[in-house]
Scaffold this motif. Structure first.
Motif, PDB file in Angstrom:
ATOM      1  N   ALA A 178       1.547 -55.592 -17.445  1.00 11.04           N
ATOM      2  CA  ALA A 178       2.899 -55.757 -16.910  1.00 11.04           C
ATOM      3  C   ALA A 178       2.871 -56.476 -15.572  1.00 11.04           C
ATOM      4  CB  ALA A 178       3.573 -54.397 -16.770  1.00 11.04           C
ATOM      5  N   ALA A 179       1.896 -56.108 -14.719  1.00 12.69           N
ATOM      6  CA  ALA A 179       1.779 -56.773 -13.427  1.00 12.69           C
ATOM      7  C   ALA A 179       1.406 -58.234 -13.614  1.00 12.69           C
ATOM      8  CB  ALA A 179       0.728 -56.063 -12.570  1.00 12.69           C
ATOM      9  N   LEU A 180       0.532 -58.505 -14.582  1.00 12.36           N
ATOM     10  CA  LEU A 180       0.116 -59.874 -14.853  1.00 12.36           C
ATOM     11  C   LEU A 180       1.303 -60.725 -15.270  1.00 12.36           C
ATOM     12  CD1 LEU A 180      -3.020 -60.870 -16.870  1.00 12.36           C
ATOM     13  CD2 LEU A 180      -0.819 -61.869 -17.431  1.00 12.36           C
ATOM     14  N   LEU A 181       2.139 -60.178 -16.155  1.00 13.19           N
ATOM     15  CA  LEU A 181       3.277 -60.934 -16.664  1.00 13.19           C
ATOM     16  C   LEU A 181       4.365 -61.112 -15.616  1.00 13.19           C
ATOM     17  CD1 LEU A 181       3.564 -59.318 -20.198  1.00 13.19           C
ATOM     18  CD2 LEU A 181       2.755 -61.609 -19.663  1.00 13.19           C
ATOM     19  N   ALA A 182       4.384 -60.217 -14.592  1.00 16.21           N
ATOM     20  CA  ALA A 182       5.418 -60.290 -13.572  1.00 16.21           C
ATOM     21  C   ALA A 182       5.161 -61.405 -12.576  1.00 16.21           C
ATOM     22  CB  ALA A 182       5.513 -58.951 -12.839  1.00 16.21           C
ATOM     23  N   VAL A 183       3.943 -61.914 -12.540  1.00 10.51           N
ATOM     24  CA  VAL A 183       3.606 -62.971 -11.606  1.00 10.51           C
ATOM     25  C   VAL A 183       4.283 -64.272 -12.037  1.00 10.51           C
ATOM     26  CG1 VAL A 183       1.718 -64.313 -10.616  1.00 10.51           C
ATOM     27  CG2 VAL A 183       1.396 -61.882 -11.094  1.00 10.51           C
ATOM     28  N   GLY A 184       4.889 -64.990 -11.104  1.00 13.63           N
ATOM     29  CA  GLY A 184       5.559 -66.241 -11.437  1.00 13.63           C
ATOM     30  C   GLY A 184       4.578 -67.280 -11.944  1.00 13.63           C
ATOM     31  N   ALA A 185       5.085 -68.220 -12.702  1.00  7.28           N
ATOM     32  CA  ALA A 185       4.236 -69.272 -13.257  1.00  7.28           C
ATOM     33  C   ALA A 185       3.642 -70.122 -12.142  1.00  7.28           C
ATOM     34  CB  ALA A 185       5.039 -70.145 -14.199  1.00  7.28           C
ATOM     35  N   PRO A 186       2.358 -70.412 -12.188  1.00 10.16           N
ATOM     36  CA  PRO A 186       1.720 -71.242 -11.171  1.00 10.16           C
ATOM     37  C   PRO A 186       2.025 -72.715 -11.429  1.00 10.16           C
ATOM     38  CG  PRO A 186       0.136 -70.671 -12.849  1.00 10.16           C
ATOM     39  CD  PRO A 186       1.409 -69.953 -13.205  1.00 10.16           C
ATOM     40  N   PRO A 187       1.657 -73.586 -10.497  1.00  8.72           N
ATOM     41  CA  PRO A 187       1.829 -75.022 -10.738  1.00  8.72           C
ATOM     42  C   PRO A 187       1.059 -75.458 -11.979  1.00  8.72           C
ATOM     43  CG  PRO A 187       1.281 -74.595  -8.441  1.00  8.72           C
ATOM     44  CD  PRO A 187       1.086 -73.305  -9.177  1.00  8.72           C
ATOM     45  N   SER A 188       1.450 -76.601 -12.537  1.00  9.76           N
ATOM     46  CA  SER A 188       0.817 -77.074 -13.769  1.00  9.76           C
ATOM     47  C   SER A 188      -0.580 -77.625 -13.528  1.00  9.76           C
ATOM     48  CB  SER A 188       1.677 -78.155 -14.431  1.00  9.76           C
ATOM     49  OG  SER A 188       1.824 -79.262 -13.565  1.00  9.76           O
ATOM     50  N   SER A 189      -0.920 -77.889 -12.260  1.00 11.77           N
ATOM     51  CA  SER A 189      -2.239 -78.437 -11.967  1.00 11.77           C
ATOM     52  C   SER A 189      -2.693 -78.042 -10.573  1.00 11.77           C
ATOM     53  CB  SER A 189      -2.222 -79.966 -12.084  1.00 11.77           C
ATOM     54  OG  SER A 189      -1.388 -80.532 -11.095  1.00 11.77           O
ATOM     55  N   TYR A 190      -3.996 -78.139 -10.369  1.00 16.04           N
ATOM     56  CA  TYR A 190      -4.608 -77.925  -9.060  1.00 16.04           C
ATOM     57  C   TYR A 190      -5.418 -79.175  -8.723  1.00 16.04           C
ATOM     58  CZ  TYR A 190      -7.685 -76.244  -5.385  1.00 16.04           C
ATOM     59  OH  TYR A 190      -8.377 -76.110  -4.193  1.00 16.04           O
ATOM     60  N   ARG A 191      -5.228 -79.707  -7.513  1.00 20.46           N
ATOM     61  CA  ARG A 191      -5.946 -80.908  -7.096  1.00 20.46           C
ATOM     62  C   ARG A 191      -7.191 -80.513  -6.319  1.00 20.46           C
ATOM     63  NH1 ARG A 191      -6.529 -84.195  -2.734  1.00 20.46           N
ATOM     64  NH2 ARG A 191      -6.737 -86.433  -3.119  1.00 20.46           N
ATOM     65  N   ALA A 207     -11.246 -77.056   5.300  1.00 20.66           N
ATOM     66  CA  ALA A 207      -9.874 -77.368   5.710  1.00 20.66           C
ATOM     67  C   ALA A 207      -9.138 -78.309   4.756  1.00 20.66           C
ATOM     68  CB  ALA A 207      -9.869 -77.935   7.128  1.00 20.66           C
ATOM     69  N   PRO A 208      -9.790 -79.339   4.166  1.00 20.83           N
ATOM     70  CA  PRO A 208      -9.050 -80.264   3.291  1.00 20.83           C
ATOM     71  C   PRO A 208      -8.641 -79.674   1.941  1.00 20.83           C
ATOM     72  CG  PRO A 208     -11.078 -81.252   4.138  1.00 20.83           C
ATOM     73  CD  PRO A 208     -11.170 -79.794   4.395  1.00 20.83           C
ATOM     74  N   ALA A 209      -9.187 -78.513   1.580  1.00 24.39           N
ATOM     75  CA  ALA A 209      -8.975 -77.969   0.238  1.00 24.39           C
ATOM     76  C   ALA A 209      -7.587 -77.358   0.086  1.00 24.39           C
ATOM     77  CB  ALA A 209     -10.028 -76.903  -0.062  1.00 24.39           C
ATOM     78  N   ALA A 210      -6.950 -77.631  -1.040  1.00 27.75           N
ATOM     79  CA  ALA A 210      -5.690 -76.965  -1.375  1.00 27.75           C
ATOM     80  C   ALA A 210      -5.974 -75.500  -1.696  1.00 27.75           C
ATOM     81  CB  ALA A 210      -5.045 -77.649  -2.572  1.00 27.75           C
ATOM     82  N   ARG A 211      -5.013 -74.633  -1.366  1.00 23.49           N
ATOM     83  CA  ARG A 211      -5.151 -73.200  -1.618  1.00 23.49           C
ATOM     84  C   ARG A 211      -4.141 -72.741  -2.657  1.00 23.49           C
ATOM     85  NH1 ARG A 211      -8.545 -74.769   2.613  1.00 23.49           N
ATOM     86  NH2 ARG A 211      -9.475 -72.961   3.636  1.00 23.49           N
ATOM     87  N   VAL A 212      -4.564 -71.825  -3.510  1.00 24.11           N
ATOM     88  CA  VAL A 212      -3.632 -71.093  -4.368  1.00 24.11           C
ATOM     89  C   VAL A 212      -3.894 -69.612  -4.140  1.00 24.11           C
ATOM     90  CG1 VAL A 212      -3.469 -72.925  -6.083  1.00 24.11           C
ATOM     91  CG2 VAL A 212      -5.169 -71.121  -6.392  1.00 24.11           C
ATOM     92  N   ARG A 213      -2.834 -68.824  -4.253  1.00 17.62           N
ATOM     93  CA  ARG A 213      -2.921 -67.402  -3.955  1.00 17.62           C
ATOM     94  C   ARG A 213      -2.164 -66.624  -5.017  1.00 17.62           C
ATOM     95  NH1 ARG A 213      -4.084 -64.740   0.947  1.00 17.62           N
ATOM     96  NH2 ARG A 213      -3.063 -62.721   1.235  1.00 17.62           N
ATOM     97  N   TRP A 214      -2.690 -65.495  -5.425  1.00 11.94           N
ATOM     98  CA  TRP A 214      -2.016 -64.674  -6.427  1.00 11.94           C
ATOM     99  C   TRP A 214      -2.390 -63.207  -6.236  1.00 11.94           C
ATOM    100  CZ3 TRP A 214      -6.636 -66.915  -7.086  1.00 11.94           C
ATOM    101  CH2 TRP A 214      -7.628 -66.262  -7.823  1.00 11.94           C
ATOM    102  N   GLY A 215      -1.602 -62.345  -6.883  1.00 11.17           N
ATOM    103  CA  GLY A 215      -1.857 -60.914  -6.850  1.00 11.17           C
ATOM    104  C   GLY A 215      -1.056 -60.188  -5.787  1.00 11.17           C
ATOM    105  N   PRO A 216      -0.935 -58.851  -5.908  1.00 13.52           N
ATOM    106  CA  PRO A 216      -0.221 -58.059  -4.899  1.00 13.52           C
ATOM    107  C   PRO A 216      -0.929 -58.145  -3.555  1.00 13.52           C
ATOM    108  CG  PRO A 216      -1.467 -56.638  -6.388  1.00 13.52           C
ATOM    109  CD  PRO A 216      -1.541 -58.020  -6.960  1.00 13.52           C
ATOM    110  N   ALA A 217      -0.163 -57.978  -2.471  1.00 16.26           N
ATOM    111  CA  ALA A 217      -0.690 -58.210  -1.118  1.00 16.26           C
ATOM    112  C   ALA A 217      -1.968 -57.421  -0.842  1.00 16.26           C
ATOM    113  CB  ALA A 217       0.380 -57.867  -0.084  1.00 16.26           C
ATOM    114  N   GLN A 218      -2.029 -56.195  -1.296  1.00 16.53           N
ATOM    115  CA  GLN A 218      -3.185 -55.348  -1.004  1.00 16.53           C
ATOM    116  C   GLN A 218      -4.459 -55.860  -1.673  1.00 16.53           C
ATOM    117  OE1 GLN A 218      -2.654 -51.236  -2.073  1.00 16.53           O
ATOM    118  NE2 GLN A 218      -4.318 -50.524  -0.759  1.00 16.53           N
ATOM    119  N   TYR A 219      -4.281 -56.619  -2.765  1.00 14.86           N
ATOM    120  CA  TYR A 219      -5.437 -57.142  -3.502  1.00 14.86           C
ATOM    121  C   TYR A 219      -5.292 -58.646  -3.741  1.00 14.86           C
ATOM    122  CZ  TYR A 219      -5.730 -52.142  -4.399  1.00 14.86           C
ATOM    123  OH  TYR A 219      -5.781 -50.777  -4.239  1.00 14.86           O
TER     124      TYR A 219
END
Length: 242
Positions: A9-22, A42-54
């Motif tokens: 349920a928590a997995l499905l509640a997460v919004g859809a991520p971008p279609s690609s990562y550069r 520093a030049p790397a793009a970041r993606v973040r997911w999951g509840p704040a505590q984890y």
């Protein structure tokens, strides 16, 4: 490898991520990248997911020799018991990536890293629902490091990995894949985090098992949920070779 029903349920509640990562190209040294040096990353793009505590943050860069990965995991109480390569780390606490260079959904690469820098590298021959995997396969030349959190900051750990392009050549699916990749080449991938706040005594209790790109199924191994992994352009981009 497979999220529990309670976590779905928590997995499905997460919004859809971008279609690609550069994946940004880098001129930083191997030593700086594996040390987690802030300037090198520093030049790397970041993606973040999951509840704040984890929460988990991912970044990747590449050069002519290798692909570099960085996972920063917020974790109030990291733990482990497994100490051998290719132990079933997904039963404890890990960060994970699936990489599918051929975009075929078969014979892709899975890498798991634990808070103790124990690794599980897997050749996934078939995905869900009829999964078949090979734990005897090893990614040649793989290097990993784990750095504990900095005192005074949020508790957690950072996993870093160097994957030389030559290591991908033993995957049957990469026969027609350009290695190292060319700028603008597209692979497929997904990211995962497993945290078990119940600790060693109750690892299944309140388990946190979350995909960056939700699979919509009680398994992480769903290639339809993979996203594009795009190699960024650079004046220093390596020449293609097969």
């Amino acid at each position: 490898m497979t999220p529990g029903v309670a976590a779905l349920a928590a997995l499905l509640a997460v919004g859809a991520p971008p279609s690609s990562y550069r994946v940004a190209a880098t001129t930083a040294t191997r030593e700086a990248l594996l040390a987690g040096d802030a300037k090198a990353w520093a030049p790397a793009a970041r993606v973040r997911w999951g509840p704040a505590q984890y929460a988990t943050e991912f970044a990747a860069v590449w050069d002519a020799d290798a692909l570099y990965l960085r996972f920063a995991a917020t974790d109030p109480m990291p733990w482990h018991t497994m100490t051998h390569r290719d132990d079933h780390l997904w039963e404890e606490e890990v960060v994970e990536i699936f990489l599918d260079p051929a975009r075929s959904g078969r014979d892709y690469f899975e890498l798991e890293i634990s808070p103790a820098n124990v690794v599980c590298d897997v050749r996934m021959e078939r995905p869900s629902p009829d999964k078949k995997y090979d734990l005897t396969w090893n990614f040649e030349g793989l290097e990993t490091r784990v750095v504990p959190s900095i005192p005074g900051r949020a508790k957690g750990w950072t996993a870093l990995a160097r994957l030389p392009w030559s290591g991908f050549r033993s995957l049957p699916s990469t026969t027609g894949v350009t290695l190292p990749p060319r700028a603008a080449d597209r692979w497929r991938f997904n990211l995962f985090r497993v945290d078990r706040p119940g600790g060693k005594a109750k690892p299944e209790e309140n388990a946190v098992e979350i995909a960056w790109s939700p699979t919509g199924q009680p398994s992480f191994h769903v290639p339809a949920a993979f996203r594009d992994f795009v190699f960024g352009d650079t004046k220093a981009a390596p020449p293609p070779r097969r």
